[in-house]
Design a protein around this motif. Structure first.
Motif, PDB file in Angstrom:
ATOM      1  N   SER A 226       0.432  -1.513  -0.293  1.00  0.00           N
ATOM      2  CA  SER A 226       0.022  -0.098   0.124  1.00  0.00           C
ATOM      3  C   SER A 226       0.940   0.956  -0.133  1.00  0.00           C
ATOM      4  CB  SER A 226      -1.373   0.265   1.364  1.00  0.00           C
ATOM      5  OG  SER A 226      -1.674  -1.185   1.182  1.00  0.00           O
ATOM      6  N   LYS A 227       2.104   1.023   0.043  1.00  0.00           N
ATOM      7  CA  LYS A 227       3.362   2.177   0.058  1.00  0.00           C
ATOM      8  C   LYS A 227       4.439   1.894  -1.146  1.00  0.00           C
ATOM      9  CE  LYS A 227       5.315   1.746   4.911  1.00  0.00           C
ATOM     10  NZ  LYS A 227       6.755   1.489   3.996  1.00  0.00           N
ATOM     11  N   ARG A 228       4.712   3.202  -1.331  1.00  0.00           N
ATOM     12  CA  ARG A 228       6.130   2.556  -2.195  1.00  0.00           C
ATOM     13  C   ARG A 228       6.803   1.652  -2.175  1.00  0.00           C
ATOM     14  NH1 ARG A 228       8.608   7.846  -5.112  1.00  0.00           N
ATOM     15  NH2 ARG A 228       5.455   7.760  -5.825  1.00  0.00           N
ATOM     16  N   GLU A 229       7.716   1.413  -0.025  1.00  0.00           N
ATOM     17  CA  GLU A 229       8.296   1.089  -0.001  1.00  0.00           C
ATOM     18  C   GLU A 229       7.189   0.200   0.979  1.00  0.00           C
ATOM     19  OE1 GLU A 229      11.920   1.036   3.324  1.00  0.00           O
ATOM     20  OE2 GLU A 229      11.599   2.050   2.371  1.00  0.00           O
ATOM     21  N   PRO A 230       7.548  -1.697   0.841  1.00  0.00           N
ATOM     22  CA  PRO A 230       6.263  -2.527   1.549  1.00  0.00           C
ATOM     23  C   PRO A 230       6.500  -1.767   2.162  1.00  0.00           C
ATOM     24  CG  PRO A 230       7.288  -3.129  -1.192  1.00  0.00           C
ATOM     25  CD  PRO A 230       7.970  -1.364  -0.210  1.00  0.00           C
ATOM     26  N   PHE A 231       5.117  -2.417   3.441  1.00  0.00           N
ATOM     27  CA  PHE A 231       5.248  -2.480   4.751  1.00  0.00           C
ATOM     28  C   PHE A 231       6.030  -3.566   5.054  1.00  0.00           C
ATOM     29  CE2 PHE A 231       1.380   0.084   4.812  1.00  0.00           C
ATOM     30  CZ  PHE A 231       2.120   0.881   5.534  1.00  0.00           C
ATOM     31  N   THR A 232       6.252  -4.314   6.179  1.00  0.00           N
ATOM     32  CA  THR A 232       7.061  -5.588   6.534  1.00  0.00           C
ATOM     33  C   THR A 232       6.214  -6.580   6.804  1.00  0.00           C
ATOM     34  OG1 THR A 232       8.034  -4.768   8.591  1.00  0.00           O
ATOM     35  CG2 THR A 232       9.075  -4.967   7.246  1.00  0.00           C
ATOM     36  N   ILE A 233       6.522  -7.689   6.349  1.00  0.00           N
ATOM     37  CA  ILE A 233       4.948  -8.192   7.573  1.00  0.00           C
ATOM     38  C   ILE A 233       4.897  -7.999   8.644  1.00  0.00           C
ATOM     39  CG2 ILE A 233       4.799 -10.970   8.453  1.00  0.00           C
ATOM     40  CD1 ILE A 233       5.830 -11.856   5.322  1.00  0.00           C
ATOM     41  N   GLU A 234       6.067  -7.903   9.554  1.00  0.00           N
ATOM     42  CA  GLU A 234       5.868  -7.291  10.839  1.00  0.00           C
ATOM     43  C   GLU A 234       4.948  -6.327  12.024  1.00  0.00           C
ATOM     44  OE1 GLU A 234       6.268  -9.053  13.804  1.00  0.00           O
ATOM     45  OE2 GLU A 234       6.838 -10.708  12.332  1.00  0.00           O
ATOM     46  N   GLU A 235       5.443  -4.852  10.334  1.00  0.00           N
ATOM     47  CA  GLU A 235       4.847  -3.827  10.294  1.00  0.00           C
ATOM     48  C   GLU A 235       2.800  -4.359  10.819  1.00  0.00           C
ATOM     49  OE1 GLU A 235       7.495  -0.349   9.206  1.00  0.00           O
ATOM     50  OE2 GLU A 235       6.867  -1.977   7.371  1.00  0.00           O
ATOM     51  N   VAL A 236       2.855  -5.313   9.037  1.00  0.00           N
ATOM     52  CA  VAL A 236       1.294  -5.594   9.039  1.00  0.00           C
ATOM     53  C   VAL A 236       0.623  -6.021   9.958  1.00  0.00           C
ATOM     54  CG1 VAL A 236      -0.225  -6.795   7.200  1.00  0.00           C
ATOM     55  CG2 VAL A 236       1.430  -4.851   6.412  1.00  0.00           C
ATOM     56  N   ARG A 237       1.299  -7.586  10.617  1.00  0.00           N
ATOM     57  CA  ARG A 237       0.903  -7.548  11.743  1.00  0.00           C
ATOM     58  C   ARG A 237       0.520  -6.316  13.024  1.00  0.00           C
ATOM     59  NH1 ARG A 237       5.278 -12.629  12.387  1.00  0.00           N
ATOM     60  NH2 ARG A 237       4.393 -14.154  10.479  1.00  0.00           N
ATOM     61  N   ARG A 238       1.253  -5.391  12.899  1.00  0.00           N
ATOM     62  CA  ARG A 238       1.009  -4.935  14.417  1.00  0.00           C
ATOM     63  C   ARG A 238       0.188  -3.656  14.331  1.00  0.00           C
ATOM     64  NH1 ARG A 238       7.214  -4.488  14.850  1.00  0.00           N
ATOM     65  NH2 ARG A 238       7.049  -2.883  13.237  1.00  0.00           N
ATOM     66  N   MET A 239      -0.451  -3.808  13.022  1.00  0.00           N
ATOM     67  CA  MET A 239      -1.336  -3.124  12.376  1.00  0.00           C
ATOM     68  C   MET A 239      -2.759  -3.411  13.016  1.00  0.00           C
ATOM     69  SD  MET A 239      -0.831  -1.615   8.614  1.00  0.00           S
ATOM     70  CE  MET A 239       1.083  -1.233   8.202  1.00  0.00           C
ATOM     71  N   MET A 240      -2.977  -5.078  12.417  1.00  0.00           N
ATOM     72  CA  MET A 240      -3.762  -5.768  13.003  1.00  0.00           C
ATOM     73  C   MET A 240      -4.040  -6.231  14.305  1.00  0.00           C
ATOM     74  SD  MET A 240      -3.162  -8.620  10.535  1.00  0.00           S
ATOM     75  CE  MET A 240      -5.523  -9.393  10.644  1.00  0.00           C
ATOM     76  N   LEU A 241      -2.668  -5.536  14.946  1.00  0.00           N
ATOM     77  CA  LEU A 241      -3.447  -6.271  16.710  1.00  0.00           C
ATOM     78  C   LEU A 241      -3.375  -5.053  17.555  1.00  0.00           C
ATOM     79  CD1 LEU A 241      -0.327  -8.654  17.539  1.00  0.00           C
ATOM     80  CD2 LEU A 241      -2.655  -9.133  17.175  1.00  0.00           C
ATOM     81  N   GLY A 242      -3.003  -3.828  16.274  1.00  0.00           N
ATOM     82  CA  GLY A 242      -3.474  -2.270  17.189  1.00  0.00           C
ATOM     83  C   GLY A 242      -2.693  -1.581  17.892  1.00  0.00           C
ATOM     84  N   LYS A 243      -1.172  -2.258  17.668  1.00  0.00           N
ATOM     85  CA  LYS A 243       0.400  -1.622  18.294  1.00  0.00           C
ATOM     86  C   LYS A 243       1.045  -0.727  17.351  1.00  0.00           C
ATOM     87  CE  LYS A 243      -0.045  -5.893  21.535  1.00  0.00           C
ATOM     88  NZ  LYS A 243       0.532  -7.148  21.815  1.00  0.00           N
TER      89      LYS A 243
END
Length: 243
Positions: A226-243
């Protein structure tokens, strides 16, 4: 109605069946190869008949019925059954559905993988890639065709298979399992994410399926990119956890 009943025949058993000339004849292989090489491994019996210069699809149905009976006889597996208890023979190698009086067959995922071994890889169909739309195109009114630009980089199916064998086919971000939710048609229906985007490499390179690839569902894959430099897997996991 979508015919999606499970069948207890593994890829290894399918390979054995395809290699056994007492089970799989040359005519069977011709039909199976056409199904395998079709888009999404889906085709109608009438289309197969046309490609084989056979005037009617009846002989194709009969050929698949005989093939299926030999497979069941040699494996001892319970075939899918109709409501009246009779076997639905075409449903041994295929899933399927009815639409507008037509009945497309979809090759079972385990058989697809077996065919990869028998016929070789087919990288031109059923390849999951990330669709990239140009943001600077002129605005389009509703009802017009949306213009999409895609940078294509070859996805190696064998690398995909090794990644799934090592990591499984659940999304490594959210844990979604297509097969658990959708049964046989969902088997191995997962995107494969390159930890280093191919678009950044800009050249051929030898991918390490275990080091470089991860299975992710389409939703999480979309967010990752969703951004030019892709999010990492860990960053997206944290999004899901609201952290």
């Amino acid at each position: 109605m979508f015919y999606n009943e499970p069948l207890e025949i593994s890829t290894a058993v399918w390979i054995k069946m395809l290699q056994d000339k007492e089970v799989t004849t040359e005519n069977d292989l011709k039909i199976l190869k056409l199904v395998y090489e079709s888009k999404n491994h889906e085709i109608r019996a009438s289309e197969i008949a046309s490609r084989l210069n056979i005037p009617h699809h009846g002989p194709i149905n009969l050929q698949i019925s005989r093939f299926s009976k030999r497979v069941i006889h040699n494996t001892g597996v319970q075939p899918p059954l109709r409501k009246d208890g009779k076997p639905r023979w075409w449903h041994v190698p295929f899933l399927g559905y009815e639409k507008s009086g037509r009945f497309p067959w979809i090759m079972r995922p385990e058989l697809v993988i077996a065919c990869e071994e028998i016929f070789g890889q087919n990288d031109t169909e059923f390849v999951y890639s990330v669709e990239v739309s140009r943001e600077d195109v002129s605005s389009l009114t509703e009802g017009t065709v949306r213009q999409v630009f895609v940078n294509h980089y070859e996805r190696n199916r064998r690398a995909r298979r090794i990644c799934i064998n090592h990591c499984g086919s659940k999304c490594v971000v959210c844990g979604f399992d297509f097969e658990k939710t959708y049964e046989p048609i969902g088997k191995d229906k997962i995107h494969i994410h390159h930890l280093v985007p191919l678009s950044e490499i800009q050249k051929e390179y030898e991918v390490d399926p275990i080091r470089d690839l991860r299975p992710v569902c389409p939703n999480c894959h979309f967010i990752i990119h969703s951004k030019r430099e892709p999010f990492t897997i860990e960053e997206v996991r944290r999004m899901m956890l609201g952290k």
